[in-house]
Design a protein around this motif. Sequence first.
Motif, PDB file in Angstrom:
ATOM      1  N   SER A 190     -10.593  36.409   3.729  1.00 28.00           N
ATOM      2  CA  SER A 190     -10.851  35.872   2.700  1.00 28.00           C
ATOM      3  C   SER A 190      -9.745  35.782   1.606  1.00 28.00           C
ATOM      4  N   ILE A 191      -9.853  34.753   1.301  1.00 22.88           N
ATOM      5  CA  ILE A 191      -8.730  34.686   0.360  1.00 22.88           C
ATOM      6  C   ILE A 191      -9.520  34.131  -1.284  1.00 22.88           C
ATOM      7  N   ALA A 192     -10.549  33.606  -1.170  1.00 26.07           N
ATOM      8  CA  ALA A 192     -11.062  33.138  -2.182  1.00 26.07           C
ATOM      9  C   ALA A 192     -12.646  33.705  -3.046  1.00 26.07           C
ATOM     10  N   ASP A 193     -13.329  33.795  -3.581  1.00 25.47           N
ATOM     11  CA  ASP A 193     -14.419  34.014  -3.646  1.00 25.47           C
ATOM     12  C   ASP A 193     -14.845  32.401  -4.017  1.00 25.47           C
ATOM     13  N   GLY A 194     -16.677  32.730  -3.899  1.00 21.57           N
ATOM     14  CA  GLY A 194     -17.324  31.232  -4.415  1.00 21.57           C
ATOM     15  C   GLY A 194     -17.273  30.624  -3.435  1.00 21.57           C
ATOM     16  N   ALA A 195     -16.473  31.089  -1.473  1.00 12.69           N
ATOM     17  CA  ALA A 195     -15.923  29.593  -1.071  1.00 12.69           C
ATOM     18  C   ALA A 195     -17.941  29.374  -0.057  1.00 12.69           C
ATOM     19  N   PRO A 196     -18.644  28.327  -0.180  1.00 11.68           N
ATOM     20  CA  PRO A 196     -19.187  28.548   0.827  1.00 11.68           C
ATOM     21  C   PRO A 196     -19.370  29.459   1.577  1.00 11.68           C
ATOM     22  N   GLN A 197     -20.300  29.319   2.286  1.00 14.39           N
ATOM     23  CA  GLN A 197     -20.160  30.773   3.986  1.00 14.39           C
ATOM     24  C   GLN A 197     -21.858  29.156   4.654  1.00 14.39           C
ATOM     25  N   ARG A 198     -21.512  30.128   6.145  1.00 14.66           N
ATOM     26  CA  ARG A 198     -22.231  29.326   7.259  1.00 14.66           C
ATOM     27  C   ARG A 198     -22.891  30.545   6.799  1.00 14.66           C
ATOM     28  N   ILE A 199     -24.587  29.083   7.188  1.00 13.61           N
ATOM     29  CA  ILE A 199     -26.200  29.594   7.070  1.00 13.61           C
ATOM     30  C   ILE A 199     -26.183  29.462   8.484  1.00 13.61           C
ATOM     31  N   ASN A 200     -26.410  29.761   9.496  1.00 14.97           N
ATOM     32  CA  ASN A 200     -27.479  29.566  10.737  1.00 14.97           C
ATOM     33  C   ASN A 200     -26.818  27.905  10.710  1.00 14.97           C
ATOM     34  N   GLY A 201     -25.350  27.619  10.656  1.00 11.91           N
ATOM     35  CA  GLY A 201     -24.891  26.153  11.406  1.00 11.91           C
ATOM     36  C   GLY A 201     -24.623  25.563  10.796  1.00 11.91           C
ATOM     37  N   ARG A 202     -25.429  25.262   9.117  1.00 12.55           N
ATOM     38  CA  ARG A 202     -25.196  24.527   7.857  1.00 12.55           C
ATOM     39  C   ARG A 202     -24.436  25.218   6.840  1.00 12.55           C
ATOM     40  N   MET A 203     -24.155  24.490   5.785  1.00 12.21           N
ATOM     41  CA  MET A 203     -23.080  24.918   4.881  1.00 12.21           C
ATOM     42  C   MET A 203     -23.382  23.982   3.628  1.00 12.21           C
ATOM     43  N   ALA A 204     -23.424  24.315   2.224  1.00 10.28           N
ATOM     44  CA  ALA A 204     -23.850  23.104   1.345  1.00 10.28           C
ATOM     45  C   ALA A 204     -22.437  23.893   0.061  1.00 10.28           C
ATOM     46  N   ALA A 205     -21.997  22.667  -0.656  1.00  7.38           N
ATOM     47  CA  ALA A 205     -21.489  22.438  -1.237  1.00  7.38           C
ATOM     48  C   ALA A 205     -20.947  23.604  -2.396  1.00  7.38           C
ATOM     49  N   PRO A 206     -20.299  24.297  -3.503  1.00  5.86           N
ATOM     50  CA  PRO A 206     -20.428  25.087  -4.434  1.00  5.86           C
ATOM     51  C   PRO A 206     -21.338  24.027  -5.532  1.00  5.86           C
ATOM     52  N   THR A 207     -22.023  24.960  -6.208  1.00  2.00           N
ATOM     53  CA  THR A 207     -22.560  24.185  -7.555  1.00  2.00           C
ATOM     54  C   THR A 207     -22.288  24.032  -8.586  1.00  2.00           C
ATOM     55  N   SER A 208     -21.233  25.080  -8.979  1.00  3.66           N
ATOM     56  CA  SER A 208     -20.238  25.351 -10.269  1.00  3.66           C
ATOM     57  C   SER A 208     -19.340  23.774 -10.076  1.00  3.66           C
ATOM     58  N   PRO A 209     -18.759  24.373 -11.741  1.00  7.36           N
ATOM     59  CA  PRO A 209     -17.307  22.917 -11.638  1.00  7.36           C
ATOM     60  C   PRO A 209     -16.219  23.449 -11.232  1.00  7.36           C
ATOM     61  N   GLY A 210     -15.407  22.338 -10.457  1.00 10.00           N
ATOM     62  CA  GLY A 210     -14.600  21.829  -9.670  1.00 10.00           C
ATOM     63  C   GLY A 210     -14.738  22.228  -7.719  1.00 10.00           C
ATOM     64  N   LEU A 211     -13.612  22.864  -7.377  1.00 10.57           N
ATOM     65  CA  LEU A 211     -14.413  23.495  -6.111  1.00 10.57           C
ATOM     66  C   LEU A 211     -14.657  24.862  -6.180  1.00 10.57           C
ATOM     67  N   GLY A 212     -15.224  25.078  -7.312  1.00 12.18           N
ATOM     68  CA  GLY A 212     -16.080  26.922  -7.459  1.00 12.18           C
ATOM     69  C   GLY A 212     -15.597  27.506  -6.640  1.00 12.18           C
ATOM     70  N   VAL A 213     -14.525  27.634  -6.318  1.00  6.60           N
ATOM     71  CA  VAL A 213     -13.129  29.459  -5.961  1.00  6.60           C
ATOM     72  C   VAL A 213     -12.871  29.795  -6.598  1.00  6.60           C
ATOM     73  N   THR A 214     -13.250  30.647  -6.837  1.00  6.82           N
ATOM     74  CA  THR A 214     -11.529  32.065  -7.323  1.00  6.82           C
ATOM     75  C   THR A 214     -10.640  32.583  -6.304  1.00  6.82           C
ATOM     76  N   PRO A 215      -9.476  32.095  -6.456  1.00  6.74           N
ATOM     77  CA  PRO A 215      -8.631  33.430  -5.773  1.00  6.74           C
ATOM     78  C   PRO A 215      -8.843  34.546  -5.829  1.00  6.74           C
ATOM     79  N   ILE A 216      -8.486  35.032  -4.562  1.00  7.23           N
ATOM     80  CA  ILE A 216      -8.737  36.395  -4.723  1.00  7.23           C
ATOM     81  C   ILE A 216      -7.383  37.021  -4.432  1.00  7.23           C
ATOM     82  N   TRP A 217      -6.597  37.399  -5.147  1.00 12.23           N
ATOM     83  CA  TRP A 217      -5.097  37.237  -6.593  1.00 12.23           C
ATOM     84  C   TRP A 217      -4.543  38.662  -5.377  1.00 12.23           C
ATOM     85  N   GLU A 218      -5.122  39.521  -4.522  1.00  8.01           N
ATOM     86  CA  GLU A 218      -4.925  40.920  -3.932  1.00  8.01           C
ATOM     87  C   GLU A 218      -4.268  40.446  -2.642  1.00  8.01           C
ATOM     88  N   ALA A 219      -5.198  39.461  -2.098  1.00 10.83           N
ATOM     89  CA  ALA A 219      -5.658  38.642  -0.881  1.00 10.83           C
ATOM     90  C   ALA A 219      -3.676  37.891  -0.400  1.00 10.83           C
TER      91      ALA A 219
END
Length: 370
Positions: free
Chosen positions: A329-358
């Motif tokens: 995993s390289i970013a927090d907030g990324a969408p995750q699959r649930i039952n073969g489906r996915m939704a776009a994040p609802t926070s501003p922009g892409l909605g992800v924050t990189p995990i800098w240690e990764a």
Amino acid sequence: MKITRISVYQVDLPLHEGSYKWASGKSVAVFDSTVVKIETDSGIEGYGEVCPLGPVYLPSYAAGARAGIKEIAPNLIGQDPTELAVLVDNMDRWLKGHPYVKSAIDMACWDILGKAAGLPIAKLLGGTYGDDFALYRAISQLPPKEMAENVKMYKDQGYKKFQLKVGGNPWEDIERIRECAKVLDNSDQLVADANCGWLMHDAVKVANGVRDVNVYIEQPCTSYEECLSIRRRTTLPFVLDECIDGLGILLRGFQDHAMDVVNIKISKFGGLTRARQARDLCVSLGIVMTIEDTWGGDVITAAISHLAHSTPEEFLFSATDFNSYVTKSIADGAPQRINGRMAAPTSPGLGVTPIWEALGAPVMVCDGSE
Ligand code: MG
């Protein structure tokens, strides 16, 4: 707003399945991904990612992405990242071609635009349709029975759309398609993707050999013209992918009745700005789409989710969740699959924050000072 600094990170993304195999004996074990961070004088920063499927899939490769970004980065300092059309035009002036190089930069600037507007990218792309959308699972090329076992395993995890990697020996490919179809229901979606792997005489054998199966044929041969020839010799529904790299070929395909479905890979079009143009053209022309990329981790998966979720449901054939294929995993907030489906994040922009240690230390930083 002005761009003040661009940092580039390289990250290896190993696969849960150990390796990914497709047509003509090609395979990748660890994906080499490139993440871009763009900082601005407003304090807002944006993230993008590009991850070619190895060096022999499309005319793109990981080190080339980083070399290209290094080439154009000095020109980007001082540019307004929220003026996407101007920025994309300028990138084409600084570097001819190489759309995949520009994809991560374009993506990061959409992230900045969304954060500046306080809106998720999906809203800026037109708004979301429904609560979530369906994903496909790519089934790595293996002997027929093993592929059918994998289809069954992923079907049990909730997927209803499957893309078989064929493009090998035609008689074995027919068996692959038939074995996999046996474990599916009529409401499931099965695609046989040859990834350019057949010559025309073999492609015709396979198309004829599975004409009674509920299956789509995808990109059987390398060129548009070869694919069109196969399209005219089969009654099966038809998908074009690798040869669709711009609006011109999309319009030609529409005029020639060359396909029922096209795959829109974000980096092949040069980022979200141009992929969105293609998506909107497809909707206007009545062409159904898979929204995806060549590969990627959490940042690309988020970008795919925004473009896919803002595509009218009846036009979205499928989309991908590449972050579920890889172990890292390289970013927090990324969408995750649930039952073969996915939704776009609802926070501003892409909605992800990189995990800098990764991501580790940047391999390149440009702030215009050198
Ligand atoms: Mg494909």
